[in-house]
Design an enzyme around this catalytic site. Structure first.
Site, mmCIF file in Angstrom:
data_model
loop_
_atom_site.group_PDB
_atom_site.id
_atom_site.type_symbol
_atom_site.label_atom_id
_atom_site.label_comp_id
_atom_site.label_asym_id
_atom_site.label_seq_id
_atom_site.Cartn_x
_atom_site.Cartn_y
_atom_site.Cartn_z
ATOM 1 N N GLU A 1 40.400 -8.422 30.595
ATOM 2 C CA GLU A 1 41.328 -9.305 31.314
ATOM 3 C C GLU A 1 40.609 -10.547 31.836
ATOM 4 O O GLU A 1 41.153 -11.648 31.806
ATOM 5 C CB GLU A 1 41.983 -8.539 32.468
ATOM 6 C CG GLU A 1 42.928 -7.451 31.974
ATOM 7 C CD GLU A 1 43.451 -6.578 33.100
ATOM 8 O OE1 GLU A 1 42.623 -6.045 33.877
ATOM 9 O OE2 GLU A 1 44.672 -6.429 33.216
ATOM 10 N N ALA B 1 37.185 -2.738 35.787
ATOM 11 C CA ALA B 1 37.112 -2.620 37.240
ATOM 12 C C ALA B 1 36.239 -1.416 37.562
ATOM 13 O O ALA B 1 36.132 -0.484 36.754
ATOM 14 C CB ALA B 1 38.514 -2.443 37.808
ATOM 15 N N GLU C 1 42.550 1.435 30.304
ATOM 16 C CA GLU C 1 43.065 1.905 31.601
ATOM 17 C C GLU C 1 43.903 3.167 31.460
ATOM 18 O O GLU C 1 43.886 4.052 32.303
ATOM 19 C CB GLU C 1 43.899 0.802 32.267
ATOM 20 C CG GLU C 1 43.089 -0.384 32.784
ATOM 21 C CD GLU C 1 42.886 -1.482 31.750
ATOM 22 O OE1 GLU C 1 43.098 -1.231 30.535
ATOM 23 O OE2 GLU C 1 42.524 -2.594 32.160
ATOM 24 N N GLY D 1 39.338 -4.461 33.029
ATOM 25 C CA GLY D 1 39.305 -5.717 33.779
ATOM 26 C C GLY D 1 38.352 -6.732 33.155
ATOM 27 O O GLY D 1 38.511 -7.937 33.358
#
Ligand code: DAK
Length: 256
Positions: free
Chosen positions: A110, A64, A130, A107
């Site tokens: 993911e 992200a 993260e 992300g």
């Protein structure tokens, strides 16, 4: 060039390419929004039989966008409702192949795990870093990763933020195949073409039953499988596939 580009590299195949090279393809809200919109449209498009999800030849996605999160509060994050965009990807009934070169981090990892197959280049790496920026995965990293590679390997990745190489990911079950970096796109396309030539109803049923069955009891999952198996005998493609076998010819699947 838009931050997510839709291409049609072959008949019945759509390829979504994330394009933010200056930010290592970090996922900002625009990327997520476009991914969500494209996946919704491709899910509903009867001509699409397989989807390739990629970040191109260098980076899949480095997570992200930290710049867009650094100053955010809990309510800001909540109101972004990004889970609704991820959900559109997860709900896609078409087979999705992630073609991964370079970083599939945070992300990005993911996102790759939303796919049904992962073709990784030798130089690809998978990571859930993260924890190093004070947070934790928020788009399935604790759950899809554990289902893919098991508790002990997942805990190691999540608690240390250490990356996993493509070879390690293959051994752990986080990649379907590893190929030379320059062959990733071609191999993903080859697999997509193979699947696109299969009977679409059987493809969709396999994906749906496999995913739904993972979170059900074995008995329930086997019942789901049985029902989907029975349903396929109502399809024209079942008749065509078996008839073609008996007549020693190539089947012509229409998706009916
Ligand atoms: N976000 C923003 N910018 C990034 C970025 C990222 N994740 N990754 C790289 N960049 C930017 C860098 O800031 C740099 O920008 P400039 O300085 O040139 O302006 C440029 O990309 C090049 O980066 P580097 O110079 O660092 O490039 P290197 O090749 O040396 O290193 C790297 C690449 C991937 C190892 C490194 O950039 C890195 O460690 N990046 C951060 C990786 C990371 O921590 N990723 C996890 C982020 S947290 C949610 C669901 C999920 C999530 C959040 C919310 N909800 C449902 C609400 C997920 C969270 C995350 O993924």
């Amino acid at each position: 060039m838009p931050v997510v580009e839709l291409e049609h590299p072959g008949r019945g195949i759509a390829r979504l390419r994330i394009h933010r090279p200056d930010a290592r393809n970090a996922l900002n809200q625009e990327v997520r929004q476009l991914l969500g919109e494209h996946f919704a449209a491709l899910s509903a498009d009867g001509s699409v039989r397989a989807i390739i999800l990629t970040g191109g030849d260098k980076y899949f996605a480095a997570g992200a966008d930290i710049k867009a999160m650094a100053e955010a509060g809990a309510i800001d994050i909540m109101l972004r409702n990004t889970h609704l965009l991820w959900r559109t990807i997860a709900a896609c009934p078409k087979p999705v192949i992630a073609a991964v070169n370079g970083y599939a981090w945070g992300g990005g990892c993911e996102l790759a795990m939303h796919a049904d197959m992962i073709v990784a280049g030798e130089g690809a790496s998978f990571c859930q870093p993260e924890i190093k920026v004070g947070i934790m995965p928020g788009a399935g990293g604790t759950q899809r990763l554990t289902r893919a590679i098991g508790k002990f390997a997942a805990m190691k990745m999540l608690l240390t933020g250490l990356p996993m190489s493509a070879r390690e990911a293959l051994a752990a079950g986080l990649a379907s195949e590893v190929v030379a970096d320059e062959l990733v796109q071609a191999r993903a396309l080859e697999l997509a073409e193979l699947i696109a030539a299969m009977p679409p109803l059987a493809v969709m049923q396999i994906k749906e039953v496999l995913l739904a069955g993972q979170d059900a009891s074995l008995d329930t999952a086997l019942m789901l499988e049985r029902k989907a198996f029975q349903l396929l005998f109502a399809s024209r493609d079942q008749k065509e596939g078996m008839q073609a076998f008996l007549e020693k010819r190539k089947p012509d699947f229409t998706g009916q």
